[in-house]
Write a protein that holds these residues in place. Structure first.
Motif, PDB file in Angstrom:
ATOM      1  N   ASP A  39      -8.996   2.322   6.821  1.00 16.22           N
ATOM      2  CA  ASP A  39      -8.442   2.610   8.137  1.00 16.22           C
ATOM      3  C   ASP A  39      -6.978   3.059   8.087  1.00 16.22           C
ATOM      4  O   ASP A  39      -6.320   3.162   9.122  1.00 16.22           O
ATOM      5  CB  ASP A  39      -8.579   1.403   9.068  1.00 16.22           C
ATOM      6  N   ASP A  40      -6.463   3.350   6.882  1.00 14.76           N
ATOM      7  CA  ASP A  40      -5.072   3.775   6.741  1.00 14.76           C
ATOM      8  C   ASP A  40      -5.014   5.296   6.698  1.00 14.76           C
ATOM      9  O   ASP A  40      -5.433   5.915   5.718  1.00 14.76           O
ATOM     10  CB  ASP A  40      -4.483   3.183   5.457  1.00 14.76           C
ATOM     11  N   SER A  77      -6.570   8.318  -0.395  1.00 15.42           N
ATOM     12  CA  SER A  77      -7.485   7.387   0.281  1.00 15.42           C
ATOM     13  C   SER A  77      -8.158   6.428  -0.682  1.00 15.42           C
ATOM     14  O   SER A  77      -8.701   5.403  -0.256  1.00 15.42           O
ATOM     15  CB  SER A  77      -8.544   8.174   1.055  1.00 15.42           C
ATOM     16  N   THR A  97       0.842  -1.194   0.000  1.00 13.54           N
ATOM     17  CA  THR A  97       0.000   0.000   0.000  1.00 13.54           C
ATOM     18  C   THR A  97       0.878   1.245   0.000  1.00 13.54           C
ATOM     19  O   THR A  97       1.911   1.263   0.670  1.00 13.54           O
ATOM     20  CB  THR A  97      -0.924   0.037   1.233  1.00 13.54           C
ATOM     21  N   PRO A  98       0.485   2.288  -0.759  1.00  6.62           N
ATOM     22  CA  PRO A  98      -0.773   2.395  -1.490  1.00  6.62           C
ATOM     23  C   PRO A  98      -0.846   1.403  -2.656  1.00  6.62           C
ATOM     24  O   PRO A  98       0.155   1.129  -3.289  1.00  6.62           O
ATOM     25  CB  PRO A  98      -0.780   3.837  -1.994  1.00  6.62           C
ATOM     26  N   THR A 153      -2.291  -6.172   3.690  1.00  9.97           N
ATOM     27  CA  THR A 153      -1.616  -4.928   3.342  1.00  9.97           C
ATOM     28  C   THR A 153      -0.167  -4.934   3.801  1.00  9.97           C
ATOM     29  O   THR A 153       0.153  -5.317   4.923  1.00  9.97           O
ATOM     30  CB  THR A 153      -2.339  -3.719   3.957  1.00  9.97           C
ATOM     31  N   PRO A 163       2.453  -2.102   4.113  1.00  8.51           N
ATOM     32  CA  PRO A 163       2.685  -0.658   4.008  1.00  8.51           C
ATOM     33  C   PRO A 163       4.088  -0.350   3.481  1.00  8.51           C
ATOM     34  O   PRO A 163       5.080  -0.887   3.980  1.00  8.51           O
ATOM     35  CB  PRO A 163       2.518  -0.159   5.445  1.00  8.51           C
ATOM     36  N   LYS A 184      -2.606   7.272   6.187  1.00  4.00           N
ATOM     37  CA  LYS A 184      -1.688   7.836   5.201  1.00  4.00           C
ATOM     38  C   LYS A 184      -2.414   8.259   3.928  1.00  4.00           C
ATOM     39  O   LYS A 184      -1.993   9.197   3.250  1.00  4.00           O
ATOM     40  CB  LYS A 184      -0.587   6.840   4.870  1.00  4.00           C
ATOM     41  N   GLY A 185      -3.482   7.561   3.595  1.00  6.03           N
ATOM     42  CA  GLY A 185      -4.221   7.920   2.392  1.00  6.03           C
ATOM     43  C   GLY A 185      -4.764   9.332   2.450  1.00  6.03           C
ATOM     44  O   GLY A 185      -4.840  10.024   1.427  1.00  6.03           O
ATOM     45  N   THR A 219      -5.780   3.187  -0.605  1.00  7.65           N
ATOM     46  CA  THR A 219      -5.434   2.590   0.679  1.00  7.65           C
ATOM     47  C   THR A 219      -6.686   2.040   1.340  1.00  7.65           C
ATOM     48  O   THR A 219      -7.810   2.449   1.012  1.00  7.65           O
ATOM     49  CB  THR A 219      -4.797   3.628   1.627  1.00  7.65           C
TER      50      THR A 219
END
Length: 389
Positions: free
Chosen positions: A357-358, A351, A123-124, A142, A144, A360-361, A354
């Motif tokens: 609940d991530d 977002s 991810t992403p 996932t 990361p 970073k998105g 991703t």
């Protein structure tokens, strides 16, 4: 109305969702829309390829069913192209032609995993990969990426369970544009082989790689097809997006199973698109080299533009993409919609690439510059520099 729960729970197509943000918006003449949302060239194929396609339409065979795994001459030409590009050995019987690279991914997964199984995705991620896994009841495990947007094979090793069937890499990456180093790709191959997994590598944007020559050495391994499933697309290289022509390379035993999937879904790839891809492989090498140089110029323009935007962070840039960290307090999904009305810019929020609940998105945007020349990219960064939100 009854709906399959896994399908109903799958996110809506992001590019189509983003297009709805344009509805009812009037863009001032002095600030026309810059659509940087989709990684697909809008220009038609070059005129000489269009002429070849017109000639193909006059051939009665173009309008008939063809072989499920694709035209033999195209499979052979692509095998030759891969040998020339990567070195090593690959034969036509290790290649299937598919109705786009998305279908190649779906076919590969259909031969590997089912409900309750798991596939590791960095991810992403490319959202269509995640969507297909969710539809099939397959867990998208996932992985990361680090701050350099590269996945870590050591971290991936800790995520493998008895349910894991494959690891997926996209390079040059969609959405980040990052090109994975050959040693990193080889490390993932070694991990997958050691743990009895498949390594699926999607190289849709291979022809726009900044490195001259082979981007990795996997095909020089004489046993490459015991682990590697390689995906490719003609859509971007020859501007054939609407004709849906992709490819998959693996061992003949797996192809025999994949043939069942392809026969059930589309029977055969479109004959016109395949003939166009074949003509492109045989005649458009120099033209494609020029296209690559233009994309590399745009990449450099994006890097230069963001070098002057100190509050923004260009996290990855390559192929058709720039992946940027934005400086605003708001979520990227809200920001992306505001950019339509305040700056006449259409980009996608991180977002969309991703899990929900991530966090970073929410901090990133994807910029797809396939249809923006260097002047357009300069205009993009100027508009971002003037934002007051």
């Amino acid at each position: 109305m009854h709906l399959l729960p896994a399908l109903a729970a799958t996110l809506s197509p992001p590019v189509m969702q983003a297009r709805t943000w344009l509805e009812g918006v009037n863009f001032p003449p002095e600030r026309p829309l810059l659509n940087l949302s989709q990684a697909a060239p809008v220009a038609p194929p070059p005129p000489e390829l269009q002429d070849a396609m017109r000639d193909a339409l006059r051939d009665p065979a173009t309008h008939l069913y063809g072989p499920v795994l694709g035209l033999p001459e195209l499979r052979d030409a692509l095998a030759r192209n891969i040998r020339n590009h990567y070195g090593g050995q690959i034969a036509a019987n290790q290649i299937a032609i598919t109705s786009g690279c998305n279908q190649a991914f779906c076919a590969a997964i259909a031969s590997l995993a089912g409900p309750g199984d798991a596939v590791i995705l960095p991810t992403p991620w490319y959202f269509n990969h995640a969507m297909w896994l969710q539809m099939q009841g397959i867990d998208a495990t996932t992985l990361p990426c680090g701050s350099d947007m590269l996945p870590d094979p050591d971290l991936a090793a800790t995520l493998i369970t008895p349910a894991t069937r494959a690891i997926v890499l996209v390079t040059p990456n969609n959405p980040t544009g990052v090109e994975y180093p050959p040693a990193l790709i080889a490390a993932f191959r070694d991990l997958a082989r050691t743990r009895g997994l498949a390594l699926i590598i999607d190289e849709t944007y291979r022809d726009f790689h900044s490195q001259d020559g082979a981007p990795h050495t996997l095909f020089t391994d004489p046993d490459w097809d015991d682990t590697l499933i390689h995906l490719y697309s003609f859509s971007k290289s020859f501007r054939l997006t609407g004709h849906r022509v992709g490819a998959l390379a693996t061992n003949p035993a797996r192809l025999a199973q994949i043939e069942k999937f392809l026969d059930t879904v589309t029977i055969c790839p479109t004959a016109l698109g395949q003939r166009a891809a074949l003509w492109g492989l045989e005649h458009l090498g120099d033209w494609l080299a020029g296209e690559r140089l233009e994309i590399l110029h745009r990449r450099a323009a994006l890097q230069d533009g963001f070098a002057h935007l100190s509050e923004w962070g260009l996290k990855g840039c390559g192929a058709y993409f720039g992946y940027v960290a934005h400086p605003f307090a708001m979520d990227a999904a809200e920001l992306a919609q505001k950019l339509v009305t305040t700056a006449s810019l259409l980009v996608l929020p991180g977002s969309m690439f991703t899990p929900t609940d991530d966090p970073k998105g929410a901090r990133h945007l994807r910029i797809a510059f396939a249809n923006a020349d260097c002047d357009g990219i300069a205009e993009l960064t100027q508009r971002l520099g003037k934002l007051d939100l």
